[in-house]
Design a protein around this motif. Structure first.
Motif, PDB file in Angstrom:
ATOM      1  N   SER A  76       0.827  -1.202   0.000  1.00 50.98           N
ATOM      2  CA  SER A  76       0.000   0.000   0.000  1.00 50.98           C
ATOM      3  C   SER A  76       0.863   1.253   0.000  1.00 50.98           C
ATOM      4  N   ALA A  77       1.946   1.221   0.764  1.00 55.49           N
ATOM      5  CA  ALA A  77       2.863   2.362   0.804  1.00 55.49           C
ATOM      6  C   ALA A  77       3.564   2.555  -0.532  1.00 55.49           C
ATOM      7  N   CYS A  78       3.896   1.443  -1.186  1.00 56.66           N
ATOM      8  CA  CYS A  78       4.557   1.510  -2.492  1.00 56.66           C
ATOM      9  C   CYS A  78       3.627   2.142  -3.526  1.00 56.66           C
ATOM     10  N   LYS A  79       2.382   1.736  -3.525  1.00 54.35           N
ATOM     11  CA  LYS A  79       1.414   2.311  -4.467  1.00 54.35           C
ATOM     12  C   LYS A  79       1.248   3.808  -4.209  1.00 54.35           C
ATOM     13  N   LYS A  80       1.211   4.149  -2.945  1.00 55.60           N
ATOM     14  CA  LYS A  80       1.066   5.554  -2.599  1.00 55.60           C
ATOM     15  C   LYS A  80       2.285   6.346  -3.050  1.00 55.60           C
ATOM     16  N   PHE A  81       3.456   5.752  -2.948  1.00 54.37           N
ATOM     17  CA  PHE A  81       4.688   6.420  -3.360  1.00 54.37           C
ATOM     18  C   PHE A  81       4.668   6.721  -4.855  1.00 54.37           C
ATOM     19  N   TYR A  82       4.102   5.845  -5.640  1.00 56.95           N
ATOM     20  CA  TYR A  82       4.033   6.044  -7.090  1.00 56.95           C
ATOM     21  C   TYR A  82       2.704   6.685  -7.504  1.00 56.95           C
ATOM     22  N   ALA A  83       1.978   7.196  -6.519  1.00 54.33           N
ATOM     23  CA  ALA A  83       0.726   7.910  -6.766  1.00 54.33           C
ATOM     24  C   ALA A  83      -0.304   7.036  -7.475  1.00 54.33           C
ATOM     25  N   GLU A  84      -0.259   5.764  -7.198  1.00 53.23           N
ATOM     26  CA  GLU A  84      -1.244   4.841  -7.764  1.00 53.23           C
ATOM     27  C   GLU A  84      -2.414   4.708  -6.802  1.00 53.23           C
ATOM     28  N   ASP A  85      -3.573   4.467  -7.349  1.00 50.37           N
ATOM     29  CA  ASP A  85      -4.765   4.294  -6.516  1.00 50.37           C
ATOM     30  C   ASP A  85      -4.596   3.075  -5.613  1.00 50.37           C
ATOM     31  N   ASP A  86      -5.077   3.172  -4.390  1.00 52.34           N
ATOM     32  CA  ASP A  86      -4.895   2.074  -3.440  1.00 52.34           C
ATOM     33  C   ASP A  86      -5.697   0.836  -3.813  1.00 52.34           C
ATOM     34  N   SER A  87      -6.673   0.982  -4.726  1.00 51.18           N
ATOM     35  CA  SER A  87      -7.474  -0.168  -5.143  1.00 51.18           C
ATOM     36  C   SER A  87      -6.753  -1.040  -6.170  1.00 51.18           C
ATOM     37  N   VAL A  88      -5.633  -0.525  -6.720  1.00 53.79           N
ATOM     38  CA  VAL A  88      -4.884  -1.302  -7.712  1.00 53.79           C
ATOM     39  C   VAL A  88      -4.293  -2.543  -7.048  1.00 53.79           C
ATOM     40  N   LYS A  89      -4.477  -3.702  -7.683  1.00 50.91           N
ATOM     41  CA  LYS A  89      -3.972  -4.951  -7.134  1.00 50.91           C
ATOM     42  C   LYS A  89      -2.551  -5.226  -7.615  1.00 50.91           C
ATOM     43  N   THR A  90      -1.963  -6.228  -7.031  1.00 50.06           N
ATOM     44  CA  THR A  90      -0.557  -6.521  -7.326  1.00 50.06           C
ATOM     45  C   THR A  90      -0.339  -6.878  -8.793  1.00 50.06           C
ATOM     46  N   GLU A  91      -1.223  -7.675  -9.358  1.00 43.21           N
ATOM     47  CA  GLU A  91      -1.004  -8.131 -10.738  1.00 43.21           C
ATOM     48  C   GLU A  91      -0.918  -6.968 -11.735  1.00 43.21           C
ATOM     49  N   PRO A  92      -1.913  -6.095 -11.822  1.00 50.01           N
ATOM     50  CA  PRO A  92      -1.788  -4.991 -12.792  1.00 50.01           C
ATOM     51  C   PRO A  92      -0.660  -4.020 -12.448  1.00 50.01           C
ATOM     52  N   PHE A  93      -0.406  -3.803 -11.173  1.00 50.92           N
ATOM     53  CA  PHE A  93       0.650  -2.868 -10.766  1.00 50.92           C
ATOM     54  C   PHE A  93       2.002  -3.325 -11.300  1.00 50.92           C
ATOM     55  N   PHE A  94       2.360  -4.565 -11.011  1.00 45.64           N
ATOM     56  CA  PHE A  94       3.670  -5.053 -11.433  1.00 45.64           C
ATOM     57  C   PHE A  94       3.696  -5.380 -12.928  1.00 45.64           C
ATOM     58  N   ASN A  95       2.555  -5.698 -13.491  1.00 42.76           N
ATOM     59  CA  ASN A  95       2.524  -6.026 -14.913  1.00 42.76           C
ATOM     60  C   ASN A  95       2.806  -4.800 -15.771  1.00 42.76           C
ATOM     61  N   ARG A  96       2.349  -3.622 -15.352  1.00 43.22           N
ATOM     62  CA  ARG A  96       2.644  -2.397 -16.098  1.00 43.22           C
ATOM     63  C   ARG A  96       4.134  -2.119 -16.136  1.00 43.22           C
ATOM     64  N   ILE A  97       4.795  -2.348 -15.021  1.00 42.84           N
ATOM     65  CA  ILE A  97       6.245  -2.131 -14.978  1.00 42.84           C
ATOM     66  C   ILE A  97       6.958  -3.183 -15.814  1.00 42.84           C
ATOM     67  N   ALA A  98       6.469  -4.440 -15.744  1.00 45.70           N
ATOM     68  CA  ALA A  98       7.099  -5.526 -16.503  1.00 45.70           C
ATOM     69  C   ALA A  98       6.998  -5.285 -18.007  1.00 45.70           C
ATOM     70  N   ILE A  99       5.852  -4.787 -18.458  1.00 46.10           N
ATOM     71  CA  ILE A  99       5.687  -4.498 -19.888  1.00 46.10           C
ATOM     72  C   ILE A  99       6.634  -3.384 -20.325  1.00 46.10           C
ATOM     73  N   PHE A 100       6.791  -2.374 -19.486  1.00 48.27           N
ATOM     74  CA  PHE A 100       7.711  -1.282 -19.809  1.00 48.27           C
ATOM     75  C   PHE A 100       9.144  -1.799 -19.901  1.00 48.27           C
ATOM     76  N   ILE A 101       9.522  -2.659 -18.972  1.00 47.15           N
ATOM     77  CA  ILE A 101      10.884  -3.229 -19.011  1.00 47.15           C
ATOM     78  C   ILE A 101      11.083  -3.999 -20.310  1.00 47.15           C
ATOM     79  N   GLN A 102      10.075  -4.776 -20.712  1.00 44.61           N
ATOM     80  CA  GLN A 102      10.184  -5.556 -21.939  1.00 44.61           C
ATOM     81  C   GLN A 102      10.375  -4.645 -23.157  1.00 44.61           C
ATOM     82  N   SER A 103       9.602  -3.565 -23.218  1.00 42.83           N
ATOM     83  CA  SER A 103       9.738  -2.627 -24.344  1.00 42.83           C
ATOM     84  C   SER A 103      11.103  -1.944 -24.330  1.00 42.83           C
ATOM     85  N   PHE A 104      11.553  -1.560 -23.159  1.00 46.09           N
ATOM     86  CA  PHE A 104      12.856  -0.883 -23.014  1.00 46.09           C
ATOM     87  C   PHE A 104      13.981  -1.802 -23.477  1.00 46.09           C
TER      88      PHE A 104
END
Length: 466
Positions: free
Chosen positions: A430-458
């Motif tokens: 919850s603190a991590c989501k807040k640090f990245y200004a993400e809504d607290d309702s966001v679950k672990t799967e979509p949160f980490f998946n967005r970062i994983a997709i960005f890493i793949q593109s990079f």
């Protein structure tokens, strides 16, 4: 085939017998015409001989009966053949009022077609053999004994339930008492997890046990399902015992799986929260975006992680490069350390498939299972059937409490530790989501998946430029 019938016609008289008497004529009216002659015999003047009844208009000759040229007796009349008894077809006939518009109204078989039937052969094949009747009579006692022996099994359960129980029991290479002892002793070597799930479906209900407990005959005469239920009745609180046994068998594997998932999410959360290189990269992306968006409103002060997907959508004038190409080109020249930011958050790739809320549900399930175990340990092991009957006299030793006491103590400690870890992880995520200004309702799967997709593109653009 009309159903408007005034009554079925009288059957023709049997050969050699006179028909029923004719009714008297009404006053002033002529009497009824004489009846037709018997099959194969001359009729009264002006009356044809009657066809053979019952065979669709077959002639007496084709039916295997005497023709008009058959031998006669001394009085000159035709000698009728003796009709042998034949085996009967015990079929179900249809009432006439149900035959309208059915196949029985259609003459599908003509007289010529029926003539192909060999009635003589039919008589030979299906005539009653008196000697066979005698043989049947002689063997009747043996047949009766065998039938009685086969039907001597006493069944007290519904047939389908009994059949299903017997099928399920065929998988067990154990006696019924052996299964009972394995449950009482929590013998994990004797019963697999699949065995226990099968046994759960075989737990007898109160209604099923009532006739079995009321049975006063020989137990050996009962069916397999009934005898199995008798052994299961000797296990106190059978369903709860099997549930506790299943919980015990699954506990270690579930703890290991949950522990692994919690570790994965915890590591990914800590990595994303503490990666300075990833955070720096995001700020560079924000600067580039604001620069490109000049003149379209106030500059953005931050972007969501879902915005990272847009970096590959904006194409350069050469229609080949994107914003990622531009950034990587800049980092290669002045910030090479940012090119390897993905090394800081390696566990994101694993955490993107783990649902923290699903883990929390599994932990709650384990906690509920522990409550069942504690409740069983606190319950008096002596069975108290609701119908007032006592437990069978040959009750075996019950070691449930001894084996489950040791397990419950260790399991409760592991589960408490797991619950504490879950609570900490939830707070950290919850603190991590807040640090990245993400809504607290966001679950672990979509949160980490967005970062994983960005890493793949990079990494894909890096490889393309290499």
């Amino acid at each position: 085939c009309s159903s408007d019938l005034s009554g079925a016609p009288l059957p023709p008289p049997l050969p050699g017998m006179s028909g029923p008497p004719l009714p008297p004529a009404l006053p002033g009216m002529p009497g009824a015409p004489p009846p037709p002659a018997l099959p194969g015999m001359p009729g009264s003047p002006g009356m044809p001989a009657a066809p053979l009844p019952g065979v669709l208009g077959l002639s007496p000759l084709s039916a295997g009966l005497a023709s008009p040229s058959s031998p006669t007796n001394r009085r000159g009349s035709m000698r009728l053949p003796q009709i042998a008894a034949r085996k009967k077809i015990h079929w179900q006939t249809l009432p006439a009022n149900k035959l309208n518009s059915t196949l029985w109204c259609n003459d599908l078989v003509s007289v010529d077609s029926v003539s192909v039937l060999d009635i003589t052969e039919l008589d030979r094949l299906f005539a009653v053999d008196n000697n066979e009747n005698k043989r049947k009579g002689q063997g009747r006692d043996i047949k009766t004994v065998l039938t009685k022996s086969k039907s001597s099994t006493v069944s007290l359960l519904e047939s389908k339930r009994s059949h299903n129980v017997e099928i399920a029991l065929s998988r067990f290479q154990m006696t019924y008492s052996g299964i009972r002892d394995a449950i009482l002793n929590m013998d994990e070597d004797a019963l697999t997890l699949d065995d226990l799930w099968s046994l759960m479906a075989l737990v007898p209900t109160k209604q099923e046990m009532e006739p079995i407990l009321a049975y006063s005959g020989e137990v050996d005469k009962l069916g397999k399902a009934e005898r199995f239920f008798i052994e299961m009745y000797k296990v106190p609180r059978l369903k709860q015992r099997i549930e506790a046994f299943i919980f015990k068998r699954q506990f270690n594997n579930k703890i290991e799986e949950i522990d692994e998932d919690l570790t994965t999410i915890q590591k990914a959360t800590d990595q994303v929260r503490n990666s300075v290189r990833f955070q720096s990269l995001l700020q560079y992306i924000l600067y580039v975006g604001n620069y490109l968006n000049q003149g379209s409103g106030q500059p953005a002060r931050g972007i969501s992680l879902s915005s990272l997907d847009k970096l590959t959508d904006v194409k350069a004038n050469d229609k080949k490069q994107t914003i990622l190409h531009f950034l990587i080109n800049c980092f290669e020249k002045s910030k090479p350390e940012l090119l390897t930011f993905a090394e800081d958050i390696t566990d994101v790739q694993f955490a993107k498939t783990v649902d923290l809320e699903a883990i929390a549900a599994e932990v709650r399930e384990l906690e509920n299972g522990m409550k069942v175990v504690h409740r069983e340990l606190q319950t008096d092991a002596t069975p108290k059937p609701e119908n007032g009957d006592t437990q069978p006299a040959d009750t075996v030793q019950d070691t449930f409490k001894q084996s489950m006491d040791v397990f419950a103590s260790r399991a409760q400690a592991l589960l408490s530790s797991l619950s504490d870890r879950l609570a900490k992880l939830r707070a950290d995520f919850s603190a991590c989501k807040k640090f990245y200004a993400e809504d607290d309702s966001v679950k672990t799967e979509p949160f980490f998946n967005r970062i994983a997709i960005f890493i793949q593109s990079f990494e894909s653009v890096k490889k393309e430029r290499a």
